[in-house]
Design a protein around this motif. Structure first.
Motif, short mmCIF file in Angstrom:
data_model
loop_
_atom_site.label_atom_id
_atom_site.label_comp_id
_atom_site.label_asym_id
_atom_site.label_seq_id
_atom_site.Cartn_x
_atom_site.Cartn_y
_atom_site.Cartn_z
N TRP A 1 -52.68 10.15 79.38
CA TRP A 1 -52.39 11.55 79.12
C TRP A 1 -51.78 12.03 80.53
N THR A 2 -50.59 12.95 80.38
CA THR A 2 -50.38 13.76 81.49
C THR A 2 -49.77 15.25 81.06
N GLY A 3 -49.84 16.01 81.92
CA GLY A 3 -49.71 17.39 81.68
C GLY A 3 -48.86 18.12 82.64
N TYR A 4 -48.31 19.16 82.43
CA TYR A 4 -47.52 19.91 83.51
C TYR A 4 -47.68 21.34 83.20
N TYR A 5 -47.99 22.04 84.55
CA TYR A 5 -48.23 23.56 84.33
C TYR A 5 -47.67 24.32 85.28
N GLY A 6 -47.58 25.53 85.05
CA GLY A 6 -46.62 26.47 86.00
C GLY A 6 -45.22 26.56 85.54
N GLY A 27 -39.09 31.40 84.40
CA GLY A 27 -38.78 31.27 83.09
C GLY A 27 -38.31 29.78 82.62
N VAL A 28 -38.58 28.84 83.71
CA VAL A 28 -38.16 27.49 83.27
C VAL A 28 -39.56 26.92 83.58
N PRO A 29 -40.34 26.12 82.65
CA PRO A 29 -41.53 25.59 82.69
C PRO A 29 -41.66 24.38 83.53
N ALA A 30 -42.55 23.93 84.05
CA ALA A 30 -42.62 22.85 84.92
C ALA A 30 -42.58 21.42 83.93
N SER A 31 -41.88 20.40 84.53
CA SER A 31 -41.91 19.22 83.39
C SER A 31 -42.07 18.04 84.46
N ARG A 32 -41.63 16.77 83.82
CA ARG A 32 -42.23 15.56 84.83
C ARG A 32 -40.98 15.36 85.79
N GLU A 33 -40.02 16.27 85.57
CA GLU A 33 -38.99 15.98 86.64
C GLU A 33 -38.98 17.27 87.59
N THR A 34 -40.01 18.17 87.61
CA THR A 34 -39.99 19.07 88.51
C THR A 34 -40.34 18.73 89.83
N LEU A 35 -39.87 19.00 90.85
CA LEU A 35 -40.13 18.79 92.29
C LEU A 35 -41.01 19.94 92.71
N PHE A 36 -42.22 19.50 93.33
CA PHE A 36 -43.04 20.43 94.05
C PHE A 36 -43.09 20.39 95.61
N ASN A 37 -43.35 21.57 96.19
CA ASN A 37 -43.59 21.46 97.58
C ASN A 37 -44.96 20.82 97.68
N VAL A 38 -44.94 19.88 98.84
CA VAL A 38 -46.18 19.05 98.86
C VAL A 38 -46.94 20.18 99.65
N ALA A 39 -46.56 21.30 100.45
CA ALA A 39 -47.60 22.17 101.20
C ALA A 39 -48.56 21.66 102.01
#
Length: 138
Positions: A7-12, A17-29
């Motif tokens: 299972w995988t899931g994406y939040y945020g 207005g553009v939901p997070a997806s498998r391709e979303t790049l997040f800042n590592v922070a």
């Protein structure tokens, strides 16, 4: 399960207005602070860095060049969040790095400090920080 992803899931949102997806790049922070710390401590263990050496011999941010307190900065101060820096310079009105407190006197969480430390390591070792991390941590 049994070595297989079940299972995988994406939040945020990746933007408004553009939901997070498998391709979303997040800042590592802040998680990168743990990796930076590990790399620096391994370099200390190898004798390539010292926690208490002044960083000014290899790196001084241009915003701090006229403030003599930059001479006091050490890797230990960065790792213990006692540089006196803000969390991020872009949050300051003039967007310039400055000391909010004298180095070594006050705790203050600072992402800028870790950026400063990475730049110092690059300059001292004459290598890209990402390459250093790959060599000593990964």
């Amino acid at each position: 399960r049994n070595g297989e992803l079940v299972w995988t899931g994406y939040y945020g949102e990746q933007s408004t207005g553009v939901p997070a997806s498998r391709e979303t790049l997040f800042n590592v922070a802040s998680i990168s602070k743990v990796i930076t710390t590990e790399a620096v401590l391994r370099l200390v263990g190898e004798g390539r860095l010292s926690l208490d050496e002044p960083m000014a011999a290899h790196w001084v941010d241009p915003d701090l060049a006229d403030d003599p307190r930059h001479e006091l900065l050490t890797p230990r101060m960065v790792l213990t969040h006692t540089t006196g820096f803000p969390n991020w310079r872009f949050l300051l009105e003039d967007r310039k790095l400055k000391f909010l407190h004298d180095p070594g006197t006050t705790y203050g969480y600072s992402g800028e400090g870790f950026e400063y430390l990475a730049r110092y390591v690059e300059e001292k070792l004459d290598r890209d920080f990402g390459d250093v991390v790959n060599d000593v941590v990964i």
